[in-house]
Design an enzyme around this catalytic site. Structure first.
Site, PDB file in Angstrom:
ATOM      1  N   LYS A  11       0.849  -1.196   0.000  1.00 42.66           N
ATOM      2  CA  LYS A  11       0.000   0.000   0.000  1.00 42.66           C
ATOM      3  C   LYS A  11       0.874   1.232   0.000  1.00 42.66           C
ATOM      4  CE  LYS A  11      -3.956   2.208   0.479  1.00 42.66           C
ATOM      5  NZ  LYS A  11      -3.605   3.091  -0.647  1.00 42.66           N
ATOM      6  N   LYS A  31       5.305   2.000  -2.758  1.00 46.50           N
ATOM      7  CA  LYS A  31       5.286   3.405  -3.201  1.00 46.50           C
ATOM      8  C   LYS A  31       5.629   3.470  -4.673  1.00 46.50           C
ATOM      9  CE  LYS A  31       4.723   7.531  -1.284  1.00 46.50           C
ATOM     10  NZ  LYS A  31       3.903   7.876  -0.106  1.00 46.50           N
ATOM     11  N   SER A  48      -7.485   5.686   3.726  1.00 38.70           N
ATOM     12  CA  SER A  48      -7.359   4.894   2.489  1.00 38.70           C
ATOM     13  C   SER A  48      -7.833   3.463   2.768  1.00 38.70           C
ATOM     14  CB  SER A  48      -5.906   4.851   2.025  1.00 38.70           C
ATOM     15  OG  SER A  48      -5.622   5.950   1.205  1.00 38.70           O
TER      16      SER A  48
HETATM   17  P1  NAD Z   1       1.260  18.254  -2.163  1.00 36.01           P
HETATM   18  O1  NAD Z   1       1.845  18.096  -3.506  1.00 36.01           O
HETATM   19  O2  NAD Z   1      -0.204  18.433  -2.037  1.00 36.01           O
HETATM   20  O3  NAD Z   1       1.948  19.494  -1.400  1.00 36.01           O
HETATM   21  C1  NAD Z   1       3.324  19.628  -1.231  1.00 36.01           C
HETATM   22  C2  NAD Z   1       3.582  21.045  -0.739  1.00 36.01           C
HETATM   23  O4  NAD Z   1       4.957  21.176  -0.383  1.00 36.01           O
HETATM   24  C3  NAD Z   1       3.298  22.111  -1.793  1.00 36.01           C
HETATM   25  O5  NAD Z   1       2.714  23.243  -1.148  1.00 36.01           O
HETATM   26  C4  NAD Z   1       4.698  22.477  -2.308  1.00 36.01           C
HETATM   27  O6  NAD Z   1       4.752  23.779  -2.836  1.00 36.01           O
HETATM   28  C5  NAD Z   1       5.463  22.359  -1.006  1.00 36.01           C
HETATM   29  N1  NAD Z   1       6.907  22.210  -1.188  1.00 36.01           N
HETATM   30  C6  NAD Z   1       7.581  21.466  -2.086  1.00 36.01           C
HETATM   31  N2  NAD Z   1       8.904  21.617  -1.897  1.00 36.01           N
HETATM   32  C7  NAD Z   1       9.061  22.454  -0.852  1.00 36.01           C
HETATM   33  C8  NAD Z   1      10.164  23.001  -0.169  1.00 36.01           C
HETATM   34  N3  NAD Z   1      11.409  22.704  -0.526  1.00 36.01           N
HETATM   35  N4  NAD Z   1       9.935  23.829   0.869  1.00 36.01           N
HETATM   36  C9  NAD Z   1       8.673  24.132   1.257  1.00 36.01           C
HETATM   37  N5  NAD Z   1       7.585  23.649   0.647  1.00 36.01           N
HETATM   38  C10 NAD Z   1       7.780  22.832  -0.396  1.00 36.01           C
HETATM   39  O7  NAD Z   1       1.782  16.992  -1.331  1.00 36.01           O
HETATM   40  P2  NAD Z   1       1.146  16.384  -0.003  1.00 36.01           P
HETATM   41  O8  NAD Z   1       0.248  15.281  -0.383  1.00 36.01           O
HETATM   42  O9  NAD Z   1       0.664  17.500   0.861  1.00 36.01           O
HETATM   43  O10 NAD Z   1       2.432  15.693   0.659  1.00 36.01           O
HETATM   44  C11 NAD Z   1       3.332  16.412   1.486  1.00 36.01           C
HETATM   45  C12 NAD Z   1       4.145  15.425   2.314  1.00 36.01           C
HETATM   46  O11 NAD Z   1       3.250  14.633   3.106  1.00 36.01           O
HETATM   47  C13 NAD Z   1       4.971  14.422   1.506  1.00 36.01           C
HETATM   48  O12 NAD Z   1       6.137  14.110   2.232  1.00 36.01           O
HETATM   49  C14 NAD Z   1       4.066  13.205   1.443  1.00 36.01           C
HETATM   50  O13 NAD Z   1       4.779  12.009   1.206  1.00 36.01           O
HETATM   51  C15 NAD Z   1       3.493  13.254   2.845  1.00 36.01           C
HETATM   52  N6  NAD Z   1       2.231  12.520   3.027  1.00 36.01           N
HETATM   53  C16 NAD Z   1       1.157  12.757   2.223  1.00 36.01           C
HETATM   54  C17 NAD Z   1      -0.027  12.072   2.458  1.00 36.01           C
HETATM   55  C18 NAD Z   1      -1.274  12.349   1.672  1.00 36.01           C
HETATM   56  O14 NAD Z   1      -2.317  11.805   2.017  1.00 36.01           O
HETATM   57  N7  NAD Z   1      -1.252  13.197   0.657  1.00 36.01           N
HETATM   58  C19 NAD Z   1      -0.092  11.123   3.485  1.00 36.01           C
HETATM   59  C20 NAD Z   1       1.022  10.911   4.288  1.00 36.01           C
HETATM   60  C21 NAD Z   1       2.178  11.633   4.053  1.00 36.01           C
END
Ligand code: NAD
Length: 471
Positions: free
Chosen positions: A77, A113, A403
Site C-alpha cells: 500500500k 510506493k 485509504s
Molecule cells: P502536495 O503536492 O499536495 O503538497 C506539497 C507542498 O509542499 C506544496 O505546497 C509544495 O509547494 C510544497 N513544497 C515542495 N517543496 C518544498 C520546499 N522545498 N519547501 C517548502 N515547501 C515545499 O503533497 P502532499 O500530499 O501534501 O504531501 C506532502 C508530504 O506529506 C509528503 O512528504 C508526502 O509524502 C506526505 N504525506 C502525504 C499524504 C497524503 O495523504 N497526501 C499522506 C502521508 C504523508
C-alpha cells in the site's frame, strides 16, 4: 548519507532494531535479527519507461518506479509521487516507511510506493493524462485490491487516481479478465466521492495529524508545556557556533500554542486549517517558492484563497477575515524552520531538518507530517536538545488509515458518512499513539524508535490488530 532517504531509513531501522534486540533473549535474538535483515530490502522493484506523446507531436520517455516493499501484513500500500527529483532510493525509502506506518496504524496492509520523474506543473492536462495512463499500463499486472493498492502523494490527486484505475480497467478488458466492480474500485484509494472515494479522505492526513497531536499532547503536556521545561541550546554544531544564542522559550500553559507549517499542499494546508480551528496560532506557512510570516497568526483558509487568486503566497497575510500587507512579511524556507514557536510541522519533502540546521531549531515539538523530513543525524541532535519529534510513521498515518477505510468500503459495497469516518479515524489514531507510547515506556526510548519497534513486533510476529490489546 544525509541526502539519501533510503540510507536514512535503513539507519532508523538499525537504531530501532538495536533497541528491540537488546531486550530479546539470546535464543530469540538470532531469529529476530534475521527477520529484521529481511526488511533491509524490498520484495520487488519495478522500473518502467513511459513514452508519452506530447502536445507538439514529439514523444518523450519518462522514467517511473513502483517499489513493493513488504506484504507480510497485507497487500502493498502506498502513494504515487510525481516530482522532478524522484529517485529509486527515494521511492524505496517511502515504501519502507509505508511498511512501518501501516503496521503502526494497525492496518492489514504492507508497504509500497510509486514515483515518476516529472514536473507535472509543466505538462498540459492531456499530457498528464497520457503519462498516467502509460504508467498504469506498465504496472497493471502488479496492481490490484489484494496485491498492491496505490493512492495520491506529492503532486498527484483524485483525477490522476481515476485515470490510473480507468487504464487498469481497459487493460484487464483487453486481456479478457473480468474484475468485479468492487474489486476494481478497491484497487486505488484517494478517488473522488462520486467515483468510489471515501468521505474525509482528501483531508484525512491532516485530520489524523490533529488527532495524533491531541493524543500526544495529552501525554507530553507536562514535558512540553511545563514552564520549567527548557530546550537545551548547549548542543552545538562546532562548525556553526556563532549562529546560536537564541533565548529558550518559556511556556505558560494554558495559552495559544504557536505553529509553523512548511508545505502548503494537501497535508500542510489541512493540518494548518484544523489546528487553526482548534485555536492554535499559525504564524507561518510556506510552499516551494517560500513562506510568509504573520506574527499575529494567519487564517489558513483565507490564505489559501488568496494564494489561489494571486498564484503565490507572498502578500497573503490574512488575519481574521482580512488580508493586510502590513500584518506580515515573506520568509525563506530555511528561516521559517528556525522560528521560535511551540510546534514546527514540516509537511513538504524529505531532509528538511538535518545535521546542518538541527541545532538552530527553536520549536519545542516537531510533528513530521511529511515523510522523512528529519534525518537520523538531526534526530540525535534534537533528542539531546530535548526537542521531541513525533515521527512521520505515526504523525501522518491518518491518510493511509482513511485509504484503508475507502478500500474496505469499496470491497463491502458500503458508503460511510464523514462522521463515521472521522470517529473511526480518531479511534485508530488514539490507539496508534497509545501503542507507541507503551512501547516507548517499555523500551525506554524515543518516539521514532518506539514506533519502529512496535511495527517490527507486528510485522515479525505477523501480529494482527486486536481491539482489546490495551485492556
Ligand atoms: P502536495 O503536492 O499536495 O503538497 C506539497 C507542498 O509542499 C506544496 O505546497 C509544495 O509547494 C510544497 N513544497 C515542495 N517543496 C518544498 C520546499 N522545498 N519547501 C517548502 N515547501 C515545499 O503533497 P502532499 O500530499 O501534501 O504531501 C506532502 C508530504 O506529506 C509528503 O512528504 C508526502 O509524502 C506526505 N504525506 C502525504 C499524504 C497524503 O495523504 N497526501 C499522506 C502521508 C504523508
Amino acid at each position: 548519507m544525509q541526502d539519501n532517504p533510503f540510507q536514512n531509513a535503513l539507519r532508523q531501522l538499525t537504531l530501532a532494531a538495536n533497541v528491540y534486540l537488546r531486550s530479546a533473549s539470546p535464543q530469540a535474538r538470532e531469529n529476530l535479527g534475521q527477520k529484521i535483515a529481511e526488511l533491509k530490502q524490498p520484495v520487488r522493484m519495478l522500473e518502467v519507461a513511459i513514452p508519452v506523446r506530447m502536445d507538439d507531436g514529439t514523444i518523450k520517455v519518462f522514467q517511473g518506479y513502483r517499489v513493493q516493499y513488504n506484504n507480510t501484513l497485507g497487500p502493498f500500500k502506498g502513494g504515487i509521487r510525481y516530482h522532478s527529483r524522484v529517485t529509486l532510493d527515494e521511492v524505496k525509502a517511502l515504501a519502507f516507511w509505508m511498511t512501518i506506518k501501516c503496521a503502526v496504524a494497525g492496518l492489514p496492509f504492507g508497504g509500497g510506493k510509486g514515483g515518476v520523474i516529472v514536473d507535472p506543473k509543466i505538462l498540459s492536462k492531456g499530457e498528464l493524462e497520457r503519462l498516467t495512463r502509460g504508467y498504469a499500463a506498465n504496472l497493471y499486472d502488479c496492481i490490484g485490491a489484494y496485491k498492491d493498492v496505490p493512492a495520491p502523494d506529492v503532486n498527484t490527486n483524485s483525477q490522476i487516481m481515476e485515470w490510473f484505475i480507468d487504464e487498469l480497467r481497459i487493460k484487464n478488458e483487453e486481456l479478457g479478465i473480468k474484475l468485479k466492480k468492487n474489486e476494481l474500485l478497491a484497487t486505488i484509494t484517494g478517488k473522488s466521492l462520486n467515483k468510489g472515494g471515501s468521505e474525509g479522505r482528501e483531508e484525512a492526513t491532516g485530520k489524523g495529524g490533529l488527532y495524533v497531536l491531541q493524543a500526544a499532547l495529552a501525554k507530553l503536556k507536562s514535558q512540553i508545556l511545563n514552564p520549567k521545561s527548557k530546550i537545551n541550546s548547549n548542543v552545538q554544531n562546532s562548525k556553526n557556533k556563532s549562529s546560536l544564542g537564541f533565548s529558550t522559550l518559556d511556556f505558560e500553559f494554558p495559552r495559544q500554542l504557536t505553529v509553523v507549517v512548511q508545505g502548503f499542499g494537501n497535508v500542510g494546508y489541512n493540518m494548518a486549517k484544523f489546528l487553526y480551528e482548534e485555536g492554535f496560532k499559525i504564524v507561518a506557512v510556506s510552499d516551494s517558492k517560500g513562506g510568509i510570516y504573520v506574527p499575529d497568526g494567519l487564517n489558513p483558509a483565507l490564505t489559501l484563497e488568496c494564494k489561489q487568486k494571486n498564484g503565490y503566497l507572498a502578500g497573503c497575510y490574512c488575519v481574521g477575515s482580512v488580508c493586510d500587507l502590513k500584518k506580515g512579511k515573506t520568509i525563506t524556507n530555511d528561516d521559517l524552520l528556525e522560528l521560535p514557536v511551540d510546534l514546527l510541522i514540516p509537511a513538504a519533502l524529505e531532509n528538511q531538518i538535518t545535521g546542518g540546521n538541527a541545532y538552530k531549531i527553536k520549536a519545542k515539538l516537531i510533528m513530521e507530517m511529511a515523510n522523512g523530513p528529519v534525518t537520523p543525524e538531526a534526530d540525535d541532535i534534537l533528542f539531546k536538545r530535548n526537542i521531541t519529534v513525533i515521527p512521520d510513521v505515526l504523525a501522518n498515518c491518518g491518510g493511509v488509515t482513511v485509504s484503508y477505510f475507502e478500500w474496505d468500503q469499496n470491497l463491502k459495497g458500503e458508503h460511510w458518512s464523514k462522521e463515521q469516518v472521522n470517529k473511526k479515524l480518531k479511534t485508530y489514531m488514539e490507539k496508534a499513539v497509545a501503542y507507541v507510547w507503551k512501547t516507548k515506556e517499555k523500551y525506554k526510548t524515543d518516539l521514532r524508535k518506539a514506533a519502529f519497534v512496535y511495527a517490527l513486533e507486528r510485522i515479525i510476529l505477523s501480529y494482527h490488530f486486536k481491539e482489546d490489546i490495551l485492556d
